[in-house]
Design a protein around this motif. Structure first.
Motif, PDB file in Angstrom:
ATOM      1  N   TRP A 158      13.957   8.004  -3.863  1.00 38.99           N
ATOM      2  CA  TRP A 158      14.804   8.137  -2.674  1.00 38.99           C
ATOM      3  C   TRP A 158      15.841   9.248  -2.874  1.00 38.99           C
ATOM      4  O   TRP A 158      16.111  10.019  -1.964  1.00 38.99           O
ATOM      5  N   GLU A 159      16.398   9.321  -4.052  1.00 31.96           N
ATOM      6  CA  GLU A 159      17.364  10.381  -4.368  1.00 31.96           C
ATOM      7  C   GLU A 159      16.713  11.758  -4.218  1.00 31.96           C
ATOM      8  O   GLU A 159      17.286  12.672  -3.635  1.00 31.96           O
ATOM      9  N   MET A 160      15.494  11.891  -4.722  1.00 29.71           N
ATOM     10  CA  MET A 160      14.782  13.177  -4.612  1.00 29.71           C
ATOM     11  C   MET A 160      14.478  13.501  -3.158  1.00 29.71           C
ATOM     12  O   MET A 160      14.610  14.637  -2.730  1.00 29.71           O
ATOM     13  N   PHE A 161      14.067  12.491  -2.396  1.00 31.33           N
ATOM     14  CA  PHE A 161      13.827  12.724  -0.971  1.00 31.33           C
ATOM     15  C   PHE A 161      15.112  13.178  -0.291  1.00 31.33           C
ATOM     16  O   PHE A 161      15.106  14.105   0.517  1.00 31.33           O
ATOM     17  N   SER A 162      16.202  12.550  -0.609  1.00 26.97           N
ATOM     18  CA  SER A 162      17.473  12.808   0.069  1.00 26.97           C
ATOM     19  C   SER A 162      18.117  14.139  -0.301  1.00 26.97           C
ATOM     20  O   SER A 162      18.757  14.756   0.545  1.00 26.97           O
ATOM     21  N   TYR A 163      17.942  14.575  -1.540  1.00 31.02           N
ATOM     22  CA  TYR A 163      18.733  15.717  -2.012  1.00 31.02           C
ATOM     23  C   TYR A 163      17.962  16.939  -2.480  1.00 31.02           C
ATOM     24  O   TYR A 163      18.561  17.998  -2.653  1.00 31.02           O
TER      25      TYR A 163
END
Length: 171
Positions: free
Chosen positions: A77-82
């Motif tokens: 999710w962090e990779m998707f978001s940032y």
């Protein structure tokens, strides 16, 4: 190849394209035991922050898509978001959603729906969110709509009624 050899290759490879190929093989080609996956996961999660977009994409796919490791859900999710690269973001979103495969979880499907309906989001990411809703739903692959390749008419090709029905029936 044994797990020690794979560890050495992953730790020593610096070329992003080579690392991509190695990771995809690691995730798909080899039938690692849970213990061997456990040995490899710490190296692979570090690659999620590699300068190479291809390596980052492959690393998160191995952890969450191929191996379904829920413990890396937040990393996906962090990779998707940032992440700045749309392909990495798309692979991270697929990987995140895969950790909920067939769980029919309303909160996850609503999150994906919010990405799908946001017209300010890149269309390839919206299309990924669309497909991911079906991964999370109980629909069999044969029952799912086809991938949308006509991105100029994307919104017209989305089966909004089906998506809304799936979300309303989700738990």
């Amino acid at each position: 190849m044994n797990v020690k050899e794979m560890q050495q290759l992953l730790e020593n490879e610096s070329d992003g394209n080579e690392l991509y190929d190695l990771l995809i093989d690691c995730g798909k080609k080899y039938s690692w035991t849970p213990q061997e996956k456990n040995q490899l996961k710490n190296i692979i999660v570090k690659i999620c922050d590699d300068p190479s977009e291809q390596a980052r994409s492959a690393a998160i796919r191995v952890l969450c898509f191929y191996w379904g490791m829920e413990e890396f859900r937040d990393k996906a999710w962090e990779m998707f978001s940032y992440d700045k690269d749309d392909d990495v973001r798309s692979d991270a979103l697929i990987s995140w959603a895969n950790t909920y495969r067939k769980q029919n979880k309303a909160s996850v499907m609503k999150t994906l729906y919010s990405i799908l309906e946001n017209k300010n989001t890149e269309v390839n990411i919206r299309e990924t969110a669309y497909r991911c809703i079906f991964y999370v739903s109980p629909l069999t692959p044969e029952s799912r709509p086809n991938q949308i390749s006509d991105w100029d008419h994307f919104d017209e090709n989305v089966d909004w009624k089906l998506i809304e029905k799936l979300i309303s029936e989700a738990q």
